[in-house]
Each structure stands twice: as structure tokens, then as C-alpha cells.
Design a protein around this motif. Structure first.
Motif, mmCIF file in Angstrom:
data_model
loop_
_atom_site.group_PDB
_atom_site.id
_atom_site.type_symbol
_atom_site.label_atom_id
_atom_site.label_comp_id
_atom_site.label_asym_id
_atom_site.label_seq_id
_atom_site.Cartn_x
_atom_site.Cartn_y
_atom_site.Cartn_z
ATOM 1 N N ALA A 120 40.870 9.162 3.063
ATOM 2 C CA ALA A 120 41.507 9.597 4.498
ATOM 3 C C ALA A 120 41.686 11.082 4.525
ATOM 4 O O ALA A 120 41.730 11.522 5.714
ATOM 5 N N LEU A 121 42.168 11.641 3.628
ATOM 6 C CA LEU A 121 42.420 13.139 3.447
ATOM 7 C C LEU A 121 41.276 13.677 3.673
ATOM 8 O O LEU A 121 41.348 14.991 4.506
ATOM 9 N N VAL A 122 40.132 13.533 3.038
ATOM 10 C CA VAL A 122 39.056 14.269 3.063
ATOM 11 C C VAL A 122 38.256 13.863 4.466
ATOM 12 O O VAL A 122 37.876 14.890 4.945
ATOM 13 N N ARG A 123 38.455 12.786 4.931
ATOM 14 C CA ARG A 123 37.898 12.540 6.379
ATOM 15 C C ARG A 123 38.830 13.331 7.325
ATOM 16 O O ARG A 123 37.955 14.007 8.192
ATOM 17 N N GLU A 124 39.914 13.555 7.095
ATOM 18 C CA GLU A 124 40.903 14.453 7.981
ATOM 19 C C GLU A 124 40.470 15.632 7.896
ATOM 20 O O GLU A 124 40.109 16.498 9.052
ATOM 21 N N GLN A 125 39.949 16.344 6.587
ATOM 22 C CA GLN A 125 39.583 17.762 6.757
ATOM 23 C C GLN A 125 38.148 17.921 7.350
ATOM 24 O O GLN A 125 37.829 19.005 7.881
ATOM 25 N N VAL A 126 37.522 16.828 7.196
ATOM 26 C CA VAL A 126 35.768 16.867 7.547
ATOM 27 C C VAL A 126 36.099 17.229 9.129
ATOM 28 O O VAL A 126 35.123 17.880 9.786
ATOM 29 N N ASP A 129 37.507 20.802 10.038
ATOM 30 C CA ASP A 129 36.767 22.027 9.589
ATOM 31 C C ASP A 129 35.303 21.784 9.305
ATOM 32 O O ASP A 129 34.845 21.090 8.764
ATOM 33 N N ARG A 130 34.552 22.349 10.391
ATOM 34 C CA ARG A 130 33.052 22.238 10.403
ATOM 35 C C ARG A 130 32.454 22.706 9.189
ATOM 36 O O ARG A 130 31.498 22.109 8.713
ATOM 37 N N GLN A 131 32.926 23.568 8.656
ATOM 38 C CA GLN A 131 32.197 24.240 7.463
ATOM 39 C C GLN A 131 32.528 23.216 6.078
ATOM 40 O O GLN A 131 31.587 23.212 5.369
ATOM 41 N N VAL A 132 33.595 22.803 6.227
ATOM 42 C CA VAL A 132 33.948 21.940 5.130
ATOM 43 C C VAL A 132 32.877 20.596 5.151
ATOM 44 O O VAL A 132 32.347 20.144 4.225
ATOM 45 N N ARG A 133 32.781 20.174 6.390
ATOM 46 C CA ARG A 133 31.907 19.131 6.718
ATOM 47 C C ARG A 133 30.351 19.405 6.337
ATOM 48 O O ARG A 133 29.823 18.688 5.521
ATOM 49 N N ARG A 134 30.107 20.740 6.611
ATOM 50 C CA ARG A 134 28.519 21.115 6.293
ATOM 51 C C ARG A 134 28.416 20.919 4.994
ATOM 52 O O ARG A 134 27.500 20.653 4.459
ATOM 53 N N ARG A 135 29.599 21.446 4.017
ATOM 54 C CA ARG A 135 29.203 21.538 2.670
ATOM 55 C C ARG A 135 29.372 20.259 2.108
ATOM 56 O O ARG A 135 28.404 19.863 1.015
#
Length: 557
Positions: A120-126, A129-135
Motif C-alpha cells: 500500500a505504501l509503495v502504491r501510494e508513492q507510485v 511520484d511519476r519518476q518512482v513509477r517509471r523506475r
């Protein structure tokens, strides 16, 4: 380093930027101390992102995206950040300790979360934050072995499109592009970690090609792209070690890579692949390198590869053959060969090659000075002093400079024949003076040589007869002051006169120095009252120049 001081900031910034930084202390916001860095936003003509790095190889360094900072300077905004950090209620080491503790606390908290909570925490960041999602999307593609997706995303990351202005990535955007390109490298490396090393080999080679196509359009002054290229080369080598490819194909790729434009980016060394290629692959490398060199014996890359392979095999004769096939007309290549032979413990062969450099030179006037120095040193140590003198004489004849004169003098003095050599050398310089050949400061080299010999009377006569540059006259007056104070005084007064009409601190320094010399001349002549009257008149005429007056007071004038 645990911390830094105001003195460190002043040393890095210089007095001007340091003083200007004092005016920006109230403009520092969002300051954050991490374990190895301090970051903040500084508001000036624009809003600038500023970072001080504390633990780099060079100690305290800083980066700011203001125009002055982007040129690599330690700017006033960095000074303001550093001073603000130092002025905090806690010492910098204590703030860094707290930053480490916060990071540890965060790690400890994350370790307590369940799988669902972490997701859930990772999905929130994704989502935020577009850059986190792309990485993470790229990492996911690598993990599941989706080569087509990894290749597509890698190409996107290596594309300069969103950073380029008019087709060129400026200095200010190069770092951001490098960080994006580094994500592509990480994704390729992840393929090896998940058992897809063969795919990592293929994609790393493609990435090298893509980077080589854009490297000329990027201002890589700080080496960000170079770091990406180096990392990419390491990824390729690691992948080859994890899944050894066909040695012959790899050898052909390596030689083509090293001899092509790609090597400027990655600096790959074929010898690093010995464990991957084995005897069969290295034999192919050597054969291909030899063929390429025979086809282009003057090519830098071809010569370098052949030399590297020959040195690795301890084959000094092969190294010499590479250099001997492309001898420079000034003898500099002969000198390189001589050094190689010296290193191999073959001094006689080294001397022979150095002497060949002298005899085979197409134009003695352009002969490499290093070769002459090498031979003279050898001759001196083997008691061949006349040969050393002959070489220095020839050099002086071709280059009638003070440096060449000094070298001839040293060799002739060692051979106990300086008097004869000096007479001939001075005759040559007198002839040059008649033809208006000039040396230092556009003055005759003859005067420089006589001054260097401390032959003051001869130098004075030559300067009077032929003329001299003002700097030569000044040197001559300084050397002659003790024995010819009246003559020296006339020189100092002549040089001082035009300075009285000029302004500037550098001018005032020169004028003050001349006045001190004039005072000494008057003292030697017993005419101190004359100097006192001269100085009083000068002070009266120059009284509006406050910096000059202050300097005269400081020097006791």
C-alpha cells in the motif's frame, strides 16, 4: 568529514563570494541535513536548489543550479547554505548523527510493516511520484524478463528529447539526463541478476551505441555521461562473466568497439575480458588487432591497442615495432622507444634509438627538447661531455633563447670549456641584436644572457648600445645598484615618470617599489636630501590618490 568551518567555506568560495553569501542568510529555506549532504532552497534572482556534499573524495564540495554555480564555482548561495547550517542550534556532527538515526528509525519502522502495508505504501508513492513509477515499471519488466518492454523503456530513458534545446543538452540539464540514463543501466544490470545475462549483453551493447549517438550533443563538462558509460561497460563485463558468450564473436565485438567511437564513452579494455575469452578468444583479439594495425599503422586507437597487448605479453620488441612504424619527425617517438628500452633494462639499445632520433630528425630546429635532455643526461653520466656540449650548442643555434643559453653554459662548464663556448654564443646573440632578434619582453636575448651571467658592465654597455626592454633595464638597475648607483637611479626615475600619470593598485605597487630603490641609490650616493625633496614633490602632486598615499605610508616613504 564530520563537519566544516567558516574558513573552509571562505577558502572554497573566495573572499568575494563569501562576503556576498553573508547577504543571503535570510534567503535559505527548506534546509535539510542528511548523513552525507545538506540541501536547501535559496531565494535570490531566482529560486535555486543548493547542495553541500560532505563525504566526497575531495572533502567539502557543493552544487547550485544558479548560472555561476553551474559553471563549477562555489557560489554565494552555497556559502549561505553552509553558514546557515553552522549557525544552527546544534553542531553539524550532531545534526548528521540525528540524520543517521532518522534513517535507522525509518528502516526499523519499514521492517515492522506487513507485506500488504508495504504494498500500500509503495502504491501510494507510485501514484504521487511519476519518476518512482517509471523506475519501478522498468524494474518489474526486468524481473519478469520482458525483454521487449525493457528495451523500449531503455530507449526512452536514453533519449535526449525532453532535455535537449535545439537538439543539444546544455550543461544545466546534463546531470538530470545522466541520472535518467543511469536508470536504464540499472535495469540492464537487473537482467543479469535475474538470470538473463545473455539479454543483458545484448541490451548493454545497444545502450552503448545509443549513448554514442548522442554524446556529442551533450555538454558533459562534469562527466555525468562518462560515469554512465563506465557503469554500462561494467554491466557488460559482469554479464559476460555470468554467461560467457562465444569467444570469437565477443573478440570481434571488443576489437571493433575499442577501435571505434564507442570507446571514448566506455573506455573498455580488451584485457579485462581475458577470463571471458580464454586463450582462443584472446588469440582472435590479437590477430584482429594486428590486422587493424597493419592496415593503419598511424591510427591512434590501432597503435594503443597493439601497445596494450604487447605490454601485457611483456614483448618490448613488439611495443617498439608499433612505435617504430610511425616515427615523429621531431624525434619524440625515438624518445618514447628509448624510455621503453630503459624500463626493459636495455640501456645500450635505448641510447642507440635516442641517437637515431637526432640523426633522423627532418629539421633540427624542431627537435624535441626532451630527446636532447635525455641524450645530454646520458652523455654526462657516461663522461661523454663533449658530445653533450655539441648537442646543447646545436640546440642553442636553432633556438637562441635564454633557456638554451643556460643549458649550453651548464654543459660547457661541466666539460670545462665554457669560456670558449661563451664567446661564440655571445657573438651569435650580438649578431641577432643587430638583426633585431628579440627575446624576453621583446628585448635582446644578449642582455638576458649577460644579466644571467652576472656580467653587469657588459650588459649595461649592450643595453646602452642596442636598447633594451624596460623590464631588462629594471633588472639591470637592480643588479648594478650597488656598484653604479647613479646609473641605476636614472633608470628608476625614467621608469617611475610614466607611472605618476596612471592609476590602479598594481601601478601604485610598482611605483612604490621604484621609490624604495631610488631611496637606496640616494643613500649610496650620499644625496638623501635630494630624495626627500623628490618624494615631497611627488606626494604633493599625487595626494588625491589615497591608495597610493596609504601604500607610501605603509612602506615608510
Amino acid at each position: 568529514m564530520d563537519g566544516f568551518t567558516k574558513a573552509d567555506l571562505r577558502a572554497l568560495a573566495g573572499p568575494r563570494s563569501f562576503e556576498r553569501g553573508l547577504g543571503y542568510l535570510d534567503a535559505v529555506t527548506a534546509l535539510e541535513v542528511e548523513d552525507g549532504s545538506i540541501t536547501a532552497t535559496v531565494h535570490g534572482t531566482d529560486t535555486y536548489e543548493v547542495e553541500l556534499s560532505l563525504d566526497g573524495a575531495e572533502g567539502l564540495t557543493g552544487e547550485c543550479d544558479c548560472p555561476y554555480g553551474m559553471e563549477g564555482n562555489f557560489c554565494k548561495h552555497l556559502v549561505a547554505l553552509g553558514l546557515t547550517a553552522l549557525a544552527g542550534s546544534e553542531s553539524l556532527p550532531r545534526q548528521r548523527t540525528r540524520a543517521r538515526r532518522r534513517a535507522q528509525d525509518l528502516d526499523a519502522w519499514l521492517a515492522t510493516l506487513s507485506r500488504d502495508e508495504l504494498l500500500a505504501l509503495v502504491r501510494e508513492q507510485v501514484t504521487e511520484d511519476r519518476q518512482v513509477r517509471r523506475r519501478l515499471e522498468l524494474r518489474a519488466a526486468s524481473a519478469r524478463g520482458d525483454l521487449a518492454e525493457v528495451r523500449a523503456r531503455m530507449r526512452e530513458l536514453l533519449d535526449i528529447g525532453r532535455f535537449a534545446r535545439y537538439g543539444y543538452v546544455e550543461y544545466a540539464d546534463a546531470r538530470a539526463y545522466g541520472e535518467q540514463a543511469a536508470q536504464a543501466v540499472s535495469a540492464v544490470a537487473a537482467l543479469t541478476a535475474t538470470g538473463r545475462a545473455a539479454d543483458a549483453i545484448s541490451l548493454s551493447r545497444e545502450a552503448m551505441r545509443l549513448l554514442s549517438e548522442v554524446q556529442e550533443t551533450i555538454d558533459d563538462s562534469d562527466g555525468h555521461l562518462g560515469q554512465v558509460g563506465t557503469a554500462l561497460a561494467e554491466v557488460h563485463l559482469d554479464a559476460c562473466r555470468a554467461a560467457p558468450p562465444d569467444p570469437d564473436e565477443t573478440a570481434r565485438w571488443l576489437v571493433g568497439h575499442v577501435l571505434g567511437d564507442l570507446d571514448d564513452l566506455t573506455d573498455i579494455d580488451a584485457l579485462d575480458y581475458e577470463d571471458v575469452l580464454g586463450e582462443r578468444g584472446m588469440a582472435t583479439v590479437r590477430q584482429l588487432a594486428l590486422e587493424a594495425w597493419r592496415g593503419n599503422r598511424t591510427g591512434w586507437a590501432e597503435k594503443y591497442l597493439m601497445e596494450r597487448l604487447a605490454k601485457a605479453a611483456n614483448d618490448v620488441d613488439a611495443v617498439i615495432a608499433v612505435h617504430a612504424a610511425d616515427l615523429a619527425p621531431d624525434g619524440s617517438t625515438h624518445l618514447v622507444i628509448a624510455h621503453e628500452l630503459d624500463t626493459a633494462g636495455r640501456p645500450d639499445d635505448a641510447l642507440s634509438w635516442a641517437e637515431r632520433g637526432i640523426t633522423e630528425a627532418s629539421d633540427t630546429s624542431t627537435l624535441a627538447i626532451g630527446l636532447v635532455d635525455y641524450l645530454c643526461d646520458r652523455y654526462t653520466h657516461s663522461d661523454q661531455l663533449p658530445d653533450a656540449v655539441a648537442l646543447r650548442r646545436a640546440r642553442f643555434s636553432a633556438h637562441r633563447t635564454l633557456a638554451a643559453y643556460r643549458q649550453l653554459r651548464a654543459a660547457a662548464q661541466a666539460a670545462d670549456c665554457w669560456q670558449a663556448e661563451r664567446g661564440e654564443a655571445l657573438a651569435v646573440l650580438r649578431a641577432d641584436t643587430a638583426q633585431r632578434e628579440r627575446g624576453w619582453y621583446s628585448g635582446p636575448v644578449l642582455i638576458d644572457a649577460l644579466l644571467d651571467d652576472k656580467d653587469i658592465d657588459a650588459a649595461w654597455q649592450a643595453a646602452t648600445a642596442t636598447g633594451a626592454h624596460d623590464q631588462q633595464w629594471l633588472t639591470l638597475a637592480d643588479q648594478a645598484r650597488a656598484i653604479r648607483p647613479a646609473d641605476a637611479l636614472s633608470v628608476y626615475r625614467r621608469l617611475a615618470e610614466p607611472l605618476e600619470k596612471q592609476t590602479g593598485n598594481a601601478v601604485y605597487e610598482r611605483l612604490t617599489s621604484l621609490l624604495l630603490s631610488m631611496r637606496d641609490c640616494h643613500h649610496r650616493l650620499g644625496t638623501t636630501d635630494d630624495f626627500t625633496a623628490y618624494l615631497a614633490a611627488l606626494r604633493a602632486g599625487q595626494k588625491r590618490k589615497r591608495n597610493l598615499m596609504r601604500l607610501l605610508d605603509q612602506r615608510g616613504l
